[in-house]
Design a protein around this motif. Structure first.
Motif, mmCIF file in Angstrom:
data_model
loop_
_atom_site.group_PDB
_atom_site.id
_atom_site.type_symbol
_atom_site.label_atom_id
_atom_site.label_comp_id
_atom_site.label_asym_id
_atom_site.label_seq_id
_atom_site.Cartn_x
_atom_site.Cartn_y
_atom_site.Cartn_z
ATOM 1 N N SER A 10 1.767 -4.163 3.888
ATOM 2 C CA SER A 10 3.077 -3.512 3.952
ATOM 3 C C SER A 10 2.954 -2.150 3.276
ATOM 4 C CB SER A 10 4.145 -4.360 3.272
ATOM 5 O OG SER A 10 3.828 -4.583 1.912
ATOM 6 N N PHE A 11 3.734 -1.189 3.745
ATOM 7 C CA PHE A 11 3.556 0.189 3.299
ATOM 8 C C PHE A 11 4.797 0.693 2.560
ATOM 9 C CE2 PHE A 11 0.630 -0.493 6.764
ATOM 10 C CZ PHE A 11 -0.542 0.038 6.245
ATOM 11 N N VAL A 12 4.528 1.456 1.474
ATOM 12 C CA VAL A 12 5.569 1.962 0.590
ATOM 13 C C VAL A 12 5.319 3.444 0.355
ATOM 14 C CG1 VAL A 12 6.612 1.741 -1.705
ATOM 15 C CG2 VAL A 12 5.700 -0.290 -0.555
ATOM 16 N N ASP A 13 6.391 4.227 0.246
ATOM 17 C CA ASP A 13 6.267 5.642 -0.096
ATOM 18 C C ASP A 13 5.976 5.747 -1.597
ATOM 19 O OD1 ASP A 13 6.473 8.342 -0.589
ATOM 20 O OD2 ASP A 13 8.422 8.592 0.389
ATOM 21 N N PRO A 14 4.824 6.302 -1.979
ATOM 22 C CA PRO A 14 4.470 6.353 -3.404
ATOM 23 C C PRO A 14 4.944 7.619 -4.108
ATOM 24 C CG PRO A 14 2.601 7.063 -2.124
ATOM 25 C CD PRO A 14 3.715 6.774 -1.132
ATOM 26 N N ALA A 15 5.804 8.420 -3.458
ATOM 27 C CA ALA A 15 6.184 9.715 -4.038
ATOM 28 C C ALA A 15 6.789 9.552 -5.426
ATOM 29 C CB ALA A 15 7.164 10.434 -3.111
ATOM 30 N N VAL B 103 0.841 -1.199 0.000
ATOM 31 C CA VAL B 103 0.000 0.000 0.000
ATOM 32 C C VAL B 103 0.874 1.247 0.000
ATOM 33 C CG1 VAL B 103 -1.796 1.278 1.226
ATOM 34 C CG2 VAL B 103 -1.804 -1.233 1.257
ATOM 35 N N GLY B 104 0.613 2.153 -0.942
ATOM 36 C CA GLY B 104 1.308 3.441 -0.953
ATOM 37 C C GLY B 104 0.710 4.356 0.094
ATOM 38 N N MET B 105 1.569 4.899 0.954
ATOM 39 C CA MET B 105 1.116 5.767 2.047
ATOM 40 C C MET B 105 1.525 7.203 1.736
ATOM 41 S SD MET B 105 -0.282 5.853 5.200
ATOM 42 C CE MET B 105 0.094 4.416 6.226
#
Length: 401
Positions: free
Chosen positions: A158-163, A137-139
């Motif tokens: 699980s979390f990912v930076d979507p920048a 999931v992009g946070m």
């Protein structure tokens, strides 16, 4: 120059744009199964809805999106307006208490999920309708408390930076996005053309700013920045217009931008009240030559830093040999300044579909300031100029009797 299509035609041509933007985003974010954003620009990018409340206060909104589904979390008073864009009421999760009735047969609050007391409660309730166990999931959430609440609600994800994915997706524009940017640039260009007869002694900065704003609003734009500064004030970067009266010999620096459906325009012109002095004329000629050389260089395959170098080298060949500037342009889209930058370190290779503002401003406190700025789309073979109004420092239509 006139607006060549109606606002209804513009709206029809961009219907479904947010769905295409979501598809493009997930195409650029192949490592993501979902994204959660509270960034107002990204809420609009993914959902197509942009709340007027974002302009008046700190306002909590969120979008939860997967490739197949999107929900919007927003305030209860905002829900009817959101329903214009998200025609499915079940996609709108409300917080707070607000009363809006519905006529028989009309979609309204009754078809929406039950409202929650707070934004965090509504966000949590919406998240519970997604099964994200084992998903990435992009946070895109700046508030630490909100991010912590999301992580608790989705403990199996699980979390990912979507920048990076947002930057990649937004760097080039879809045809619908370009259509909106053409319109925003056109009405900004027209607004500047329309005030040329006002560049005369006795007019105030505020009168000019008011007329520019009026034109943009009349044609579907929201005036975001209307910089009209004159005389020595023209050296004041990004300053508001005042009741200052134009005088013969004043420089008038215009740096103007609006948004249309969230997409920005940004352009600048400099005019002189009456005939310019030799110093004004020669300095402006150097800046204009630099901006025009930079514009001529825009094409796919060139490095952004090389465009910057062309602008700087050309300006310094004229009346400003010691010209300094940290950048000579920038990408534009959902923000007036965004990636990529046209700067000395930028290794970005220009691609078709990118949109840039190119500029060579000069500011000298105690003397004045001047700039010319244009917007262009990178095409397969070169560029498409979106702002075409005259760039002369002294224009016949600005001559006072």
């Amino acid at each position: 120059m006139t607006v060549t299509h109606t606002l209804d035609e513009l709206q029809k041509s961009t219907e479904g744009l947010s769905a295409l933007c979501r598809q493009k985003f997930f195409g650029a974010a192949k490592e993501l199964d979902a994204v959660i954003t509270t960034d107002p620009a990204h809420v609009g990018y993914l959902s197509g809805y942009r709340s007027i409340l974002q302009d008046v206060t700190l306002y909590a909104q969120a979008v939860i999106a997967t490739p197949e589904r999107l929900v919007l979390v927003t305030g209860a008073s905002d829900a009817p307006a959101a329903l214009e864009r998200l025609s499915e009421p079940s996609a709108i999760w409300r917080y707070g208490l607000f009363y809006v009735s519905s006529a028989p047969g009309a979609k309204g609050y009754e078809e929406m999920p039950q409202h929650s007391a707070s934004f965090s409660d509504a966000l949590s309730a919406a998240l519970c309708t997604f099964d994200m166990r084992g998903l990435r999931v992009g946070m895109d959430v700046r508030n630490a408390s909100t991010a912590h609440g999301i992580q608790q609600s989705l403990s199996g994800a699980s979390f990912v930076d979507p920048a990076s994915a947002f930057r990649t997706s937004r760097a080039t524009k879809l045809p619908g996005e370009l259509h909106l940017m053409r319109h925003a640039s056109r009405i900004t260009d027209e607004a500047i053309c329309g005030i040329l007869p006002m560049i005369r002694p006795g007019t105030t900065e505020l009168e000019i700013a008011s007329e520019i704003s009026r034109h943009m609003v009349r044609h579907g734009g929201i005036a975001r920045f209307v910089v009209v500064t004159s005389g020595e004030r023209s050296s004041r970067v990004d300053a508001y217009a005042r009741h200052k009266v134009l005088q013969d010999g004043d420089l008038v620096r215009l740096d103007i931008g609006c948004t249309v459906e969230g997409y920005c325009s940004d352009m600048a012109r400099t005019l002189c009240v009456g005939m310019p002095t030799d110093v004004q004329d020669s300095r402006y000629a150097a800046l204009l030559a630099g901006e025009q050389a930079e514009l001529a260089a825009l094409r796919p395959g060139i490095l952004a830093k090389d465009v910057y170098d062309i602008a700087m080298r050309t300006v310094r060949q004229g009346a400003l040999p010691n010209y300094q500037r940290n950048h000579c342009g920038h990408g534009i889209g959902l923000h007036s300044h965004e990636f990529p930058l046209i700067g000395p370190e930028s290794q970005t290779v220009l691609e078709p579909g990118m949109v840039f503002c190119v500029e060579t401003p000069y500011y000298e406190i105690g003397w004045g300031g001047m700039m010319v700025e244009d917007t262009a789309i990178i095409t397969d073979t070169g560029h498409e100029l979106l702002t075409s109004s005259a760039r002369a420092l002294h224009q016949p239509s600005a001559i006072h009797p």
